[in-house]
Design a protein around this motif. Structure first.
Motif, PDB file in Angstrom:
ATOM      1  N   VAL A  15       0.866  -1.221   0.064  1.00 20.34           N
ATOM      2  CA  VAL A  15      -0.059   0.175   0.073  1.00 20.34           C
ATOM      3  C   VAL A  15       0.930   1.287   0.118  1.00 20.34           C
ATOM      4  O   VAL A  15       0.712   2.069  -0.370  1.00 20.34           O
ATOM      5  N   LEU A  16       2.113   1.313   0.894  1.00 19.23           N
ATOM      6  CA  LEU A  16       2.763   2.321   0.900  1.00 19.23           C
ATOM      7  C   LEU A  16       3.431   2.638  -0.550  1.00 19.23           C
ATOM      8  O   LEU A  16       3.525   3.843  -0.988  1.00 19.23           O
ATOM      9  N   ILE A  17       4.031   1.631  -1.056  1.00 18.07           N
ATOM     10  CA  ILE A  17       4.611   1.783  -2.519  1.00 18.07           C
ATOM     11  C   ILE A  17       3.449   2.390  -3.542  1.00 18.07           C
ATOM     12  O   ILE A  17       3.765   3.132  -4.247  1.00 18.07           O
ATOM     13  N   ILE A  18       2.322   1.808  -3.330  1.00 15.15           N
ATOM     14  CA  ILE A  18       1.226   2.062  -4.561  1.00 15.15           C
ATOM     15  C   ILE A  18       1.121   3.767  -4.106  1.00 15.15           C
ATOM     16  O   ILE A  18       0.694   4.559  -5.011  1.00 15.15           O
ATOM     17  N   THR A  19       0.582   3.957  -3.026  1.00 16.25           N
ATOM     18  CA  THR A  19       0.573   5.305  -2.888  1.00 16.25           C
ATOM     19  C   THR A  19       1.402   6.484  -2.961  1.00 16.25           C
ATOM     20  O   THR A  19       1.127   7.452  -3.457  1.00 16.25           O
ATOM     21  N   THR A  50      -9.035  16.913  -1.735  1.00 14.56           N
ATOM     22  CA  THR A  50      -8.420  16.496  -3.183  1.00 14.56           C
ATOM     23  C   THR A  50      -7.891  15.100  -3.103  1.00 14.56           C
ATOM     24  O   THR A  50      -7.556  14.515  -2.029  1.00 14.56           O
ATOM     25  N   LEU A  51      -7.589  14.397  -4.388  1.00 13.85           N
ATOM     26  CA  LEU A  51      -7.030  13.225  -4.457  1.00 13.85           C
ATOM     27  C   LEU A  51      -5.593  13.203  -3.703  1.00 13.85           C
ATOM     28  O   LEU A  51      -5.251  12.004  -3.274  1.00 13.85           O
ATOM     29  N   GLU A  52      -5.009  14.381  -4.099  1.00 13.69           N
ATOM     30  CA  GLU A  52      -3.684  14.417  -3.730  1.00 13.69           C
ATOM     31  C   GLU A  52      -3.639  14.261  -2.065  1.00 13.69           C
ATOM     32  O   GLU A  52      -2.789  13.656  -1.413  1.00 13.69           O
ATOM     33  N   GLY A  53      -4.584  15.003  -1.471  1.00 17.14           N
ATOM     34  CA  GLY A  53      -4.486  15.078   0.027  1.00 17.14           C
ATOM     35  C   GLY A  53      -5.040  13.527   0.573  1.00 17.14           C
ATOM     36  O   GLY A  53      -4.306  13.200   1.604  1.00 17.14           O
ATOM     37  N   LEU A  57      -2.532  11.282   3.193  1.00 15.52           N
ATOM     38  CA  LEU A  57      -3.137  10.644   3.994  1.00 15.52           C
ATOM     39  C   LEU A  57      -2.999   9.261   4.235  1.00 15.52           C
ATOM     40  O   LEU A  57      -2.317   8.723   5.185  1.00 15.52           O
ATOM     41  N   ALA A  58      -3.234   8.559   3.137  1.00 15.43           N
ATOM     42  CA  ALA A  58      -2.958   7.115   2.745  1.00 15.43           C
ATOM     43  C   ALA A  58      -1.438   6.809   3.008  1.00 15.43           C
ATOM     44  O   ALA A  58      -1.006   5.818   3.511  1.00 15.43           O
ATOM     45  N   THR A  59      -0.463   7.436   2.455  1.00 20.02           N
ATOM     46  CA  THR A  59       0.702   7.670   2.557  1.00 20.02           C
ATOM     47  C   THR A  59       1.076   7.471   4.092  1.00 20.02           C
ATOM     48  O   THR A  59       2.076   6.615   4.503  1.00 20.02           O
ATOM     49  N   LYS A  60       0.813   8.597   4.818  1.00 23.78           N
ATOM     50  CA  LYS A  60       1.253   8.679   5.989  1.00 23.78           C
ATOM     51  C   LYS A  60       0.740   7.472   7.047  1.00 23.78           C
ATOM     52  O   LYS A  60       1.326   6.933   7.878  1.00 23.78           O
TER      53      LYS A  60
END
Length: 76
Positions: A15-19, A50-53, A57-60
């Protein structure tokens, strides 16, 4: 227990790599480190919607889960 933690760690790593790969590159390379100003502030209005936001958040979240699982795996 170790097998379950290992599986969760692999899932969080994927998940981290994909995000990270899905995030758009907004920096200008090394000039971002030097503090050059950009047209958009870091604390932009409605950034979380936004999608970037959401990707940030998913990355964090996935990075936090990954680190916590790594520390737990070291303690076992």
């Amino acid at each position: 227990m170790t097998i379950v933690l290992s599986i969760l760690m692999v899932i969080s790593a994927i998940v981290l790599i994909i995000t990270v790969l899905l995030q758009s590159s907004e920096s200008d390379g090394m000039s971002a480190l030097a503090g050059s100003s950009s047209s958009e502030s870091f604390f932009g209005k409605n950034k979380a919607t936004t999608l970037e936001g959401k990707l940030a958040l998913a990355t964090k979240a996935s990075a936090t889960v990954f680190v916590v699982l790594a520390v737990i795996m070291l303690a076992i």
